[in-house]
Motif scaffolding. Structure first.
Motif, PDB file in Angstrom:
ATOM      1  N   GLN A 241       0.853  -1.186   0.000  1.00 16.24           N
ATOM      2  CA  GLN A 241       0.000   0.000   0.000  1.00 16.24           C
ATOM      3  C   GLN A 241       0.890   1.236   0.000  1.00 16.24           C
ATOM      4  OE1 GLN A 241      -3.251  -0.223   2.993  1.00 16.24           O
ATOM      5  NE2 GLN A 241      -2.500  -2.296   3.396  1.00 16.24           N
ATOM      6  N   VAL A 242       1.244   1.679  -1.181  1.00 14.31           N
ATOM      7  CA  VAL A 242       2.164   2.808  -1.333  1.00 14.31           C
ATOM      8  C   VAL A 242       1.508   3.872  -2.210  1.00 14.31           C
ATOM      9  CG1 VAL A 242       4.411   3.525  -2.194  1.00 14.31           C
ATOM     10  CG2 VAL A 242       4.166   1.316  -1.066  1.00 14.31           C
ATOM     11  N   SER A 243       1.488   5.103  -1.726  1.00 12.37           N
ATOM     12  CA  SER A 243       0.869   6.192  -2.478  1.00 12.37           C
ATOM     13  C   SER A 243       1.747   6.597  -3.661  1.00 12.37           C
ATOM     14  CB  SER A 243       0.655   7.402  -1.562  1.00 12.37           C
ATOM     15  OG  SER A 243       1.910   7.876  -1.097  1.00 12.37           O
ATOM     16  N   GLU A 244       1.154   7.278  -4.599  1.00  7.86           N
ATOM     17  CA  GLU A 244       1.882   7.778  -5.771  1.00  7.86           C
ATOM     18  C   GLU A 244       2.580   9.075  -5.401  1.00  7.86           C
ATOM     19  OE1 GLU A 244       3.184   7.079  -9.562  1.00  7.86           O
ATOM     20  OE2 GLU A 244       1.587   5.909  -8.629  1.00  7.86           O
ATOM     21  N   ILE A 433      -0.321   4.770  10.309  1.00  8.14           N
ATOM     22  CA  ILE A 433       0.038   6.080  10.861  1.00  8.14           C
ATOM     23  C   ILE A 433       1.191   6.684  10.071  1.00  8.14           C
ATOM     24  CG2 ILE A 433       1.053   7.238  12.866  1.00  8.14           C
ATOM     25  CD1 ILE A 433      -0.504   5.137  14.585  1.00  8.14           C
ATOM     26  N   LEU A 434       2.199   5.851   9.743  1.00  9.24           N
ATOM     27  CA  LEU A 434       3.342   6.345   8.962  1.00  9.24           C
ATOM     28  C   LEU A 434       2.903   6.766   7.563  1.00  9.24           C
ATOM     29  CD1 LEU A 434       6.160   3.830   9.989  1.00  9.24           C
ATOM     30  CD2 LEU A 434       5.532   6.017  11.026  1.00  9.24           C
ATOM     31  N   ARG A 435       1.998   6.009   6.963  1.00  9.56           N
ATOM     32  CA  ARG A 435       1.484   6.391   5.642  1.00  9.56           C
ATOM     33  C   ARG A 435       0.762   7.734   5.708  1.00  9.56           C
ATOM     34  NH1 ARG A 435      -0.174   0.729   5.803  1.00  9.56           N
ATOM     35  NH2 ARG A 435       1.211  -0.538   4.499  1.00  9.56           N
ATOM     36  N   ASP A 436      -0.007   7.934   6.765  1.00  7.80           N
ATOM     37  CA  ASP A 436      -0.727   9.204   6.923  1.00  7.80           C
ATOM     38  C   ASP A 436       0.250  10.365   7.091  1.00  7.80           C
ATOM     39  OD1 ASP A 436      -3.145   7.891   6.767  1.00  7.80           O
ATOM     40  OD2 ASP A 436      -3.480   7.838   8.934  1.00  7.80           O
ATOM     41  N   GLN A 437       1.301  10.157   7.876  1.00  8.83           N
ATOM     42  CA  GLN A 437       2.288  11.219   8.065  1.00  8.83           C
ATOM     43  C   GLN A 437       2.991  11.564   6.754  1.00  8.83           C
ATOM     44  OE1 GLN A 437       2.714  13.028  10.931  1.00  8.83           O
ATOM     45  NE2 GLN A 437       0.897  11.845  11.472  1.00  8.83           N
ATOM     46  N   ALA A 438       3.321  10.528   5.983  1.00  9.54           N
ATOM     47  CA  ALA A 438       3.947  10.771   4.682  1.00  9.54           C
ATOM     48  C   ALA A 438       2.987  11.516   3.753  1.00  9.54           C
ATOM     49  CB  ALA A 438       4.374   9.448   4.055  1.00  9.54           C
ATOM     50  N   ALA A 439       1.721  11.137   3.776  1.00 13.96           N
ATOM     51  CA  ALA A 439       0.728  11.809   2.926  1.00 13.96           C
ATOM     52  C   ALA A 439       0.599  13.283   3.280  1.00 13.96           C
ATOM     53  CB  ALA A 439      -0.622  11.116   3.059  1.00 13.96           C
TER      54      ALA A 439
END
Length: 489
Positions: A241-244, A433-439
Motif C-alpha cells: 500500500q504505497v501512495s503515488e 500512521i506512517l502512511r498518513d504522516q507521509a501523505a
C-alpha cells in the motif's frame, strides 16, 4: 495451567485460561499486545501470582509459584526485555539464575565460568564473556539472555520474542538448538509476532485474545492468515500500500558522502516529501549507525546533510531536533521512553518548548489538546493518559514513542525497527500512521529487517552492506524475494 485468572486494578488480564504442554513439544502462544501472553508467562515463571487457578508440573499442583520455585521446577524464561543486569558481565548474567536456583549467596567465577563458556561454544556464538551487558548491542543482549536460559538443565523453556534482534542465520542456529533440546525431552513455549517463525518451529498454536483462550490447533492446520484472524477477529491487509509520489516532490533530506570510519562510508541518498524510504541489511551492516549519525548520536566525520533545502551540521542530538529530525530508537524501553512517567509526560517530552505562551510559560491548554489528540489518534490502549508507560504492552509503548515525535511535527522521522515486538494488528495500524504522516508531507525513513513490512509500506528500499549502500530497489523491484536476495548477497 488450569483456569488461570488474573486482574490488575479491575481489568481482567486473564479470564480463566488453560493450556497444557508435553515433553519435547514446542507450543506457540500467539495474540495481540494486551491479549494476556506476557501475564501468562509471568505467572508460569513465578513473577506474578494468579488470582485463582492452578499450575501443575509433573503432577505437583501449585496455586502459585515464586521465581525460585519455577527455577527449581526446571522452568526458564527468556523475556522480551531480556531482564539482564546491565552492570554485570555476560558470564555473570548467563550464570545468575543458576546461582539463584541453587540458593548460593556468593558468585564464584572460577566455578561457574566453564559452564558459561560451554553454552556459548555450543551455540557457536562470538560473545565476549567479560564484556558488561550495558555495552552490548541489542542482538548480543538477546543472545546473552538465550544462553542464560539454556545453560541450566531446564525442562520447560519459555521464549518471549527471542528472535526480534537476530539475523536469519542466528535464528536458524537458535532453532537448531531448540531441536536438539526437544530430542532430550525439553518442552518450549514460544511467543512471537513473527508468524512465519511460529509456523516453522511450533507443533501446536494457542491463540489468546483479550485475556481469553480462542483456539488451540496443530500448527500444520494453520497459516499466517488464519492465525491473524484468530488473533484479531479481523482480516488484516498486508498487501503493498504505497501512495503515488508527485514527480516534482521536493527533497526533504539530502545526504551526500556521509562517512564515519569503522561504521559506514560514502553514504548518499535523497528522501523526498511524502516518501517512505526503507533501509535494510544484516545486523552489523551499518544501518543503525547511519540512522544514529543523522540524529547526532554518533556524528559523522565527513559528508554533507541538507534538511528541507538548508545545509545542516548534525554534531549533536540538539542539532538534529532543531533541524526537524525525529528518531524512534531500536530499544524503546531504555532509549525512547521515561518508563516511570505517565503517557502524557512522555508524549510531550520532546515538544514542551514549543507549547508555550507568549510569556514563555507552559501553555496548559495547548498541552492538554496535544496529548488528548495524539492519545485518540494513535489509539493508545490505556485507562487514561495518566497511566505509567511501564504498564503498557509493547505495541502501545511504541505508539507513545511515535506520539512523542509527532507532537513536535518533524520534517523527517527516522524509525529503527518501528514494529519490533508488536502484534500484527498493531503493526498494521502503526504502518497506517506512517502512511498518513507521509501523505501530509513528512519524509519517513524506516530501518527494518522485516521484509514484508518494507514491501508493504516503502516507496524505495536501500540495502546496506559493510557500511555502504549497495542497492536501491524501487517500483516492481520492491518485493520480498528481491530484497532478501540483495540482503543475503
Amino acid at each position: 495451567m488450569r483456569d488461570i485468572v488474573k486482574t490488575f486494578g479491575g481489568v481482567t488480564a486473564l479470564g480463566g485460561v488453560s493450556l497444557d504442554l508435553l515433553p519435547g513439544e514446542v507450543l506457540c502462544v500467539a495474540g495481540e499486545n494486551g491479549s494476556g501472553k506476557s501475564t501468562l508467562i509471568k505467572i508460569i515463571s513465578g513473577a506474578e501470582r494468579p488470582d485463582s487457578g492452578e499450575i501443575v508440573v509433573d503432577g505437583t499442583t501449585f496455586t502459585s509459584m515464586d521465581t525460585t520455585d519455577a527455577i527449581k521446577s526446571g522452568i526458564q524464561v527468556i523475556y522480551q526485555d531480556f531482564s539482564l543486569f546491565p552492570n554485570l558481565t555476560v558470564a555473570e548474567n548467563i550464570m545468575f539464575t543458576t546461582a539463584v536456583g541453587a540458593r548460593r549467596k556468593l558468585y564464584n567465577a572460577r566455578a561457574t565460568r566453564p559452564a558459561a563458556e560451554q553454552i556459548v561454544s555450543d551455540l557457536g556464538l562470538a560473545l565476549d564473556l567479560d564484556a558488561t551487558v550495558e555495552t552490548l548491542s541489542v542482538a548480543d543482549k538477546q543472545l546473552t539472555a538465550i544462553c542464560r536460559a539454556l545453560v541450566q538443565d531446564a525442562r520447560v523453556i519459555i521464549m518471549d520474542e527471542p528472535t526480534t534482534a537476530l539475523t536469519h542465520s542466528e535464528v536458524a542456529r537458535l532453532f537448531a538448538i531448540v531441536e536438539g533440546q526437544r530430542a532430550r525431552g525439553v518442552a518450549f513455549i514460544f511467543v512471537s509476532h513473527k508468524l512465519d517463525e511460529v509456523l516453522a518451529i511450533s507443533d501446536r498454536v494457542t491463540v489468546l485474545r483479550s485475556g481469553a483462550h480462542v483456539v488451540t490447533r496443530p500448527a500444520a492446520e494453520l497459516d499466517l492468515r488464519s492465525i491473524t484472524e484468530h488473533m484479531t477477529g479481523l482480516q488484516v491487509d498486508d498487501s503493498r500500500q504505497v501512495s503515488e509520489l508527485a514527480p516534482d516532490a521536493p527533497a526533504v533530506l539530502e545526504v551526500e558522502g556521509l562517512t564515519l570510519p569503522g561504521a559506514f562510508h560514502d553514504v548518499s541518498f535523497t528522501l523526498r516529501r511524502g516518501e517512505i524510504l526503507g533501509l535494510t541489511g544484516l545486523l552489523g551492516s551499518g544501518r543503525t549507525e547511519i540512522a544514529e549519525s543523522l540524529f547526532g548520536v554518533h556524528p559523522y566525520e565527513s559528508g554533507s546533510v541538507i534538511v528541507d533545502g538548508t545545509p545542516t551540521a548534525l554534531r549533536s542530538i540538539d542539532d538534529a531536533v532543531a533541524a526537524g529530525i525525529g528518531y524512534v530508537p531500536e530499544d524503546r524501553l531504555t532509549q525512547g521512553l521515561f518508563l516511570e512517567h505517565s503517557i502524557a509526560d512522555n508524549m510531550i517530552a520532546s515538544s514542551a518548548d514549543r507549547l508555550r505562551t507568549p510569556w514563555r510559560t507552559l501553555d496548559r491548554s495547548a498541552i492538554r489538546t496535544t496529548i488528548d489528540t495524539l492519545f485518540t489518534r494513535l489509539r493508545v490502549k490505556a485507562p487514561n493518559v495518566d497511566a505509567p508507560v511501564r504498564s503498557l504492552s509493547g505495541g502501545n509503548a511504541q505508539r507513545v514513542v511515535l506520539a512523542k515525535w509527532l507532537a513536535r511535527q518533524p520534517k523527517v522521522l527516522i524509525l529503527n525497527g518501528p514494529t519490533v515486538g508488536v502484534d500484527v494488528g498493531s503493526k498494521s495500524e502503526i504502518l497506517d500512521i506512517l502512511r498518513d504522516q507521509a501523505a501530509d508531507g513528512m519524509g519517513v525513513m524506516v530501518i527494518s529487517d522485516d521484509v514484508p513490512e518494507l514491501v508493504s509500506s516503502c516507496h524505495r528500499v536501500l540495502v546496506v552492506r559493510h557500511g555502504r549502500i549497495v542497492d536501491v530497489l524501487e517500483g516492481d523491484d520492491v518485493e520480498v524475494d528481491s530484497i532478501r536476495k540483495k540482503v543475503a548477497a
